[in-house]
Design an enzyme around this catalytic site. Sequence first.
Site, PDB file in Angstrom:
ATOM      1  N   LYS A 133       0.819  -1.220   0.000  1.00  0.00           N
ATOM      2  CA  LYS A 133       0.000   0.000   0.000  1.00  0.00           C
ATOM      3  C   LYS A 133       0.851   1.268   0.000  1.00  0.00           C
ATOM      4  O   LYS A 133       0.327   2.355  -0.251  1.00  0.00           O
ATOM      5  CB  LYS A 133      -0.961  -0.012   1.189  1.00  0.00           C
ATOM      6  CG  LYS A 133      -2.056  -1.065   1.081  1.00  0.00           C
ATOM      7  CD  LYS A 133      -3.045  -0.955   2.226  1.00  0.00           C
ATOM      8  CE  LYS A 133      -4.152  -2.000   2.116  1.00  0.00           C
ATOM      9  NZ  LYS A 133      -3.693  -3.349   2.438  1.00  0.00           N
ATOM     10  N   PHE A 151      -7.865  -6.584   6.657  1.00  0.00           N
ATOM     11  CA  PHE A 151      -8.741  -6.253   7.788  1.00  0.00           C
ATOM     12  C   PHE A 151      -9.656  -5.104   7.377  1.00  0.00           C
ATOM     13  O   PHE A 151      -9.293  -4.287   6.529  1.00  0.00           O
ATOM     14  CB  PHE A 151      -7.917  -5.842   9.011  1.00  0.00           C
ATOM     15  CG  PHE A 151      -6.767  -6.776   9.317  1.00  0.00           C
ATOM     16  CD1 PHE A 151      -6.986  -8.144   9.421  1.00  0.00           C
ATOM     17  CD2 PHE A 151      -5.482  -6.300   9.477  1.00  0.00           C
ATOM     18  CE1 PHE A 151      -5.935  -9.015   9.684  1.00  0.00           C
ATOM     19  CE2 PHE A 151      -4.424  -7.156   9.753  1.00  0.00           C
ATOM     20  CZ  PHE A 151      -4.651  -8.527   9.851  1.00  0.00           C
ATOM     21  N   PHE A 194     -13.315  -2.317   8.412  1.00  0.00           N
ATOM     22  CA  PHE A 194     -14.261  -1.732   9.357  1.00  0.00           C
ATOM     23  C   PHE A 194     -15.275  -2.780   9.803  1.00  0.00           C
ATOM     24  O   PHE A 194     -15.651  -3.671   9.049  1.00  0.00           O
ATOM     25  CB  PHE A 194     -15.005  -0.559   8.701  1.00  0.00           C
ATOM     26  CG  PHE A 194     -14.244   0.737   8.686  1.00  0.00           C
ATOM     27  CD1 PHE A 194     -13.122   0.932   9.474  1.00  0.00           C
ATOM     28  CD2 PHE A 194     -14.665   1.783   7.885  1.00  0.00           C
ATOM     29  CE1 PHE A 194     -12.430   2.127   9.476  1.00  0.00           C
ATOM     30  CE2 PHE A 194     -13.987   2.993   7.877  1.00  0.00           C
ATOM     31  CZ  PHE A 194     -12.878   3.167   8.664  1.00  0.00           C
TER      32      PHE A 194
END
Length: 405
Positions: free
Chosen positions: A330, A392, A394
Amino acid sequence: MQKRVVITGIGIWGCLGKDTKEVTESLRAGRSGIGLDEERLTYGYQSALTGIVERPKLKGLLDRRLRTGMAEEGEYAFMASREAFAMAGITEDDLLKNEVGCIFGNDSSLTPVIEAAAIMNEKHDSQLLGSGYIFQSMNSTVTMNLSTIFHLRGINFTVSAACASGSHSIGLGFMMIRQGLQDMVLCGGAQEVNLYSMATFDALGAFSKRMDDPQRASRPFDRDRDGLIPSGGAAALVLEDYDHALARGANILCEVTGYGFSSNGGGISQPSDDGSVLAMQRAMTDAAISPADIDYINAHATSTPQGDMFEGKALGRLFGGERAWISSTKGMTGHECWMAGASEVVYSVLMMQNDFIAPNINFENPDPHFDPLHLATETIETEVRTVLSNSFGFGGTNSALVIRK
């Protein structure tokens, strides 16, 4: 007896490139795909940073009738799936003769909803909306379009699990094939990147404000990280029963050997090292391996202060002192959100195929939280045989996948 599950084709369309060749070059070079969309500031965003993703030109590839119902992320998913099927050696005739499933993770489609609402507010006549908006705006827009275009007649549904969606789609496809319910499933993740799509996310103050230097703004695990950068596109993978792949003479890229998941059960935006550890442990147990067997971990780390810290704690608990290299791609891509779990498996497969580990770029100032981690801060030329990929999201959803060469 459980079936073995392999990957026979991959495809990608995103800010690092428009196919696997371009993306491989970007990964190896540590090249960022992040830039500025100044229009976002005029619109009211706090940050104009975003992954720069080119819209595909579908005229000539798809007839107008098929294009009408496709939202932005559906266009990306079509291009990625087209490449994945080609790599897997799957022809249109094969798709017509065999039952192939389709499971994708994707976000909602804001543009068609906003455009339709504008027409209704101005004209007050639903007959002016046409037929395209309904199919573009449904959360299942990607799978319904791909299944129609490619004549897919197997399992067909959409996974909506925030930023773990793409990873869960692969995990579910893996389970379908392992249990003998399907021979082949097209899996992946897709994410829109238009002006409207991230305004509510920007409202949380979660985005980096480092707009003076866009390509250095995403800084996973760095002490001075100040937020994530939204991005998107699509990634697609052809998952296949091992015996089925052998029988048709397919080129096998790698094997999916483990899937682990968990939910944190806490605050809606609160990360958890316990939840992350559980998902990783389950994936490794499923694959019958230990932390010592892992060569590379593609971390979820999005460049947020809290998220990176909790994942770092989880990785330290499991892999502190182990040999596994760790990086978050990222730093180059920004956070590809609902697509990320699938794209990062594609990135990992490309590293396997080309014997390198992509760097965790923009790591300049060490954070004491991550001292136990074996971070790859530059490109490492090495054989990669076993990978753990973390995602992962919310709501506390966690997914981890193990793939082996």
